[in-house]
Design an enzyme around this catalytic site. Structure first.
Site, short mmCIF file in Angstrom:
data_model
loop_
_atom_site.label_atom_id
_atom_site.label_comp_id
_atom_site.label_asym_id
_atom_site.label_seq_id
_atom_site.Cartn_x
_atom_site.Cartn_y
_atom_site.Cartn_z
CB SER A 16 8.57 -7.87 7.08
OG SER A 16 7.19 -7.81 6.46
CB THR A 61 4.25 -3.24 2.78
OG1 THR A 61 3.02 -3.07 3.05
CG2 THR A 61 5.18 -2.10 3.21
CE LYS A 65 1.32 -5.07 -0.47
NZ LYS A 65 0.47 -6.04 0.14
CG ASP A 101 -0.57 -9.88 0.25
OD1 ASP A 101 0.30 -9.95 0.85
OD2 ASP A 101 -0.73 -8.49 -0.46
N GLY A 126 -14.33 -5.60 0.07
CA GLY A 126 -13.40 -4.93 -0.29
C GLY A 126 -13.03 -5.03 -1.67
CB ALA A 127 -12.75 -3.69 -4.89
N GLY A 129 -6.34 -3.16 -2.92
CA GLY A 129 -5.16 -3.99 -2.77
C GLY A 129 -5.02 -5.45 -2.28
CG ASN A 150 -15.36 -1.96 -2.96
OD1 ASN A 150 -14.77 -1.89 -1.58
ND2 ASN A 150 -14.77 -0.98 -3.65
CE1 TYR A 223 -0.99 -7.57 10.02
CE2 TYR A 223 -0.32 -6.78 12.25
CZ TYR A 223 -0.16 -6.80 10.94
OH TYR A 223 0.96 -6.23 10.47
P1 NDP Z 1 -6.91 -0.21 0.08
O1 NDP Z 1 -6.56 1.20 0.72
O2 NDP Z 1 -6.17 -0.53 -0.95
O3 NDP Z 1 -8.49 -0.58 -0.19
C1 NDP Z 1 -9.33 -0.27 0.93
C2 NDP Z 1 -10.51 -0.73 0.63
O4 NDP Z 1 -11.36 -0.83 1.87
C3 NDP Z 1 -11.30 -0.49 -0.66
O5 NDP Z 1 -12.27 -1.22 -1.09
C4 NDP Z 1 -12.27 0.62 0.35
O6 NDP Z 1 -13.41 1.01 -0.53
C5 NDP Z 1 -12.58 -0.33 1.47
N1 NDP Z 1 -13.00 0.54 2.56
C6 NDP Z 1 -12.28 1.71 3.09
N2 NDP Z 1 -12.91 2.05 4.28
C7 NDP Z 1 -14.08 1.60 4.47
C8 NDP Z 1 -15.27 1.53 5.20
N3 NDP Z 1 -15.24 2.50 6.29
N4 NDP Z 1 -16.32 0.64 4.85
C9 NDP Z 1 -16.23 -0.14 3.84
N5 NDP Z 1 -15.24 -0.23 3.11
C10 NDP Z 1 -13.96 0.42 3.14
O7 NDP Z 1 -6.31 -1.22 1.33
P2 NDP Z 1 -5.81 -2.64 1.36
O8 NDP Z 1 -6.87 -3.37 0.40
O9 NDP Z 1 -4.21 -2.78 0.98
O10 NDP Z 1 -5.82 -3.36 2.81
C11 NDP Z 1 -7.00 -3.49 3.38
C12 NDP Z 1 -6.91 -4.06 4.75
O11 NDP Z 1 -6.31 -5.35 4.76
C13 NDP Z 1 -6.32 -3.38 5.68
O12 NDP Z 1 -7.00 -3.50 6.88
C14 NDP Z 1 -4.87 -3.99 5.52
O13 NDP Z 1 -4.40 -3.72 6.94
C15 NDP Z 1 -5.02 -5.28 5.55
N6 NDP Z 1 -3.84 -6.10 4.84
C16 NDP Z 1 -3.48 -7.09 5.64
C17 NDP Z 1 -2.62 -8.04 5.13
C18 NDP Z 1 -2.17 -9.27 6.00
O14 NDP Z 1 -1.14 -9.89 5.55
N7 NDP Z 1 -2.80 -9.65 6.99
C19 NDP Z 1 -1.90 -7.78 3.92
C20 NDP Z 1 -2.34 -6.56 3.19
C21 NDP Z 1 -3.29 -5.86 3.71
P3 NDP Z 1 -13.61 1.77 -1.75
O15 NDP Z 1 -13.22 1.20 -2.92
O16 NDP Z 1 -15.09 2.33 -1.82
O17 NDP Z 1 -12.68 3.18 -1.31
#
Ligand code: NDP
Length: 281
Positions: A16, A61, A65, A101, A126-127, A129, A150, A223
């Site tokens: 950032s 971040t 959040k 986002d 995914g579900a 943040g 999810n 990324y």
């Molecule tokens: P969170 O920890 O809030 O959520 C993680 C999610 O991934 C949950 O839904 C979890 O499922 C799921 N998950 C974790 N491991 C696995 C797996 N092995 N197989 C399937 N599902 C899985 O993380 P965030 O939502 O904050 O981030 C998610 C991704 O988004 C990251 O890679 C992050 O780097 C990226 N990101 C990118 C941004 C950008 O600007 N490009 C901004 C924000 C995030 P469960 O609920 O079952 O645990």
């Protein structure tokens, strides 16, 4: 000089400061933007101190959040839906909160990748943040359907329930599933968005290739090198692949616009950042 900051834990990896400084340079704005590692129990005191010292706003971040959303005195409808906030703007005694986002992802897909979302069938994996931040703005683009899948189905159900009114208003079929649900496995989607952290954890691909469509698009919000396996998988099945770097730049641009009232030139900054990221690995 106006001061801004990004707060997180960890924070060392954050791009950032580089992005916001480039925006300032390219738009002729004078500002200072830093990154600060916040102790896990000191988010509010750190933000309060920054604000008291004259700070104008900040990005937030992981893992703060939700705390940022609670700290805001007023916020955009996006924050209420996502229950998370990545941008704060200080206005006297007041703190305005936004979540950029989803705006960033939509702008990257529509403007940078040239992929219109209206009428499309979208699979959002995914579900957490990130998924919570992007679902509202994706719904506003009036896709045909957005199915949220999810690993823990209850979290997908809660996320979709929170967005039910918006989905109805926009006429989008929005449903929640577990990753292995037959409805997910038995069809393909125009757009597959991996908003899970499977790539971050170097874990197996969360869904089979049957969800991909030739000439469709698959986007991992991750990324850098960690996103390469997902992108290669998509390309191997004839699907255009995209990583989350464009979303990163576009969400930063929406924060910059909120603070400074100026839209920065994102495509140039994205190209520069992509070169920088590939050089550093
Ligand atoms: P969170 O920890 O809030 O959520 C993680 C999610 O991934 C949950 O839904 C979890 O499922 C799921 N998950 C974790 N491991 C696995 C797996 N092995 N197989 C399937 N599902 C899985 O993380 P965030 O939502 O904050 O981030 C998610 C991704 O988004 C990251 O890679 C992050 O780097 C990226 N990101 C990118 C941004 C950008 O600007 N490009 C901004 C924000 C995030 P469960 O609920 O079952 O645990």
């Amino acid at each position: 000089m106006d001061h801004y900051c990004v707060f997180g834990h960890p924070i060392e990896h954050s791009k950032s400061p580089w992005i916001q400084s480039r925006f300032a340079e390219l738009t002729g704005q004078t500002l200072q933007y830093e990154k600060t590692l916040v102790p896990l129990d000191a988010f509010k005191t750190t933000v309060d101190a920054f604000k008291a010292s004259g700070g104008k706003g900040c990005n937030v971040t992981l893992p703060f959040k939700s705390e940022a959303a609670a700290l805001a005195t007023h916020c955009s409808p996006r924050v209420a839906l996502a229950q998370a906030c990545n941008t704060l703007k200080f206005e006297g005694d007041q703190i305005y909160g936004d979540n950029t986002d989803g705006l960033g992802l939509v702008r990257d897909l529509v403007h940078n990748a040239g992929f219109s979302l209206k009428g499309r069938r979208i699979l959002l994996i995914g579900a957490g943040g990130a998924a919570a931040g992007v679902l509202g703005p994706l719904l506003a683009e009036q896709a045909h359907s957005i199915w949220v899948a999810n690993r823990s189905v209850d979290k997908a159900v809660q996320l979709v329930a929170r967005h039910a009114s918006l989905a109805q208003l926009e006429g989008v079929d929005c449903q929640a599933f577990g990753l292995n649900h037959e409805a997910i496995l038995s069809q393909s989607f125009d757009l597959v968005i991996n908003a899970s952290s499977s790539s971050l954890h170097n874990a197996a691909l969360p869904v089979p290739a049957s969800v991909l469509q030739t000439n469709g698009l698959a986007c991992d919000l991750m990324y850098g090198p960690a996103a390469l396996a997902f992108m290669q998988w998509a390309q191997d099945h004839g699907t255009q692949a995209r990583d989350g770097l464009g979303m990163l730049v576009e969400q930063a641009a929406a924060s910059f616009q909120l603070w400074r009232g100026v839209q920065p030139p994102t495509q140039q900054v994205l190209a520069d950042l992509r070169a920088l990221v590939s050089l550093s690995h």
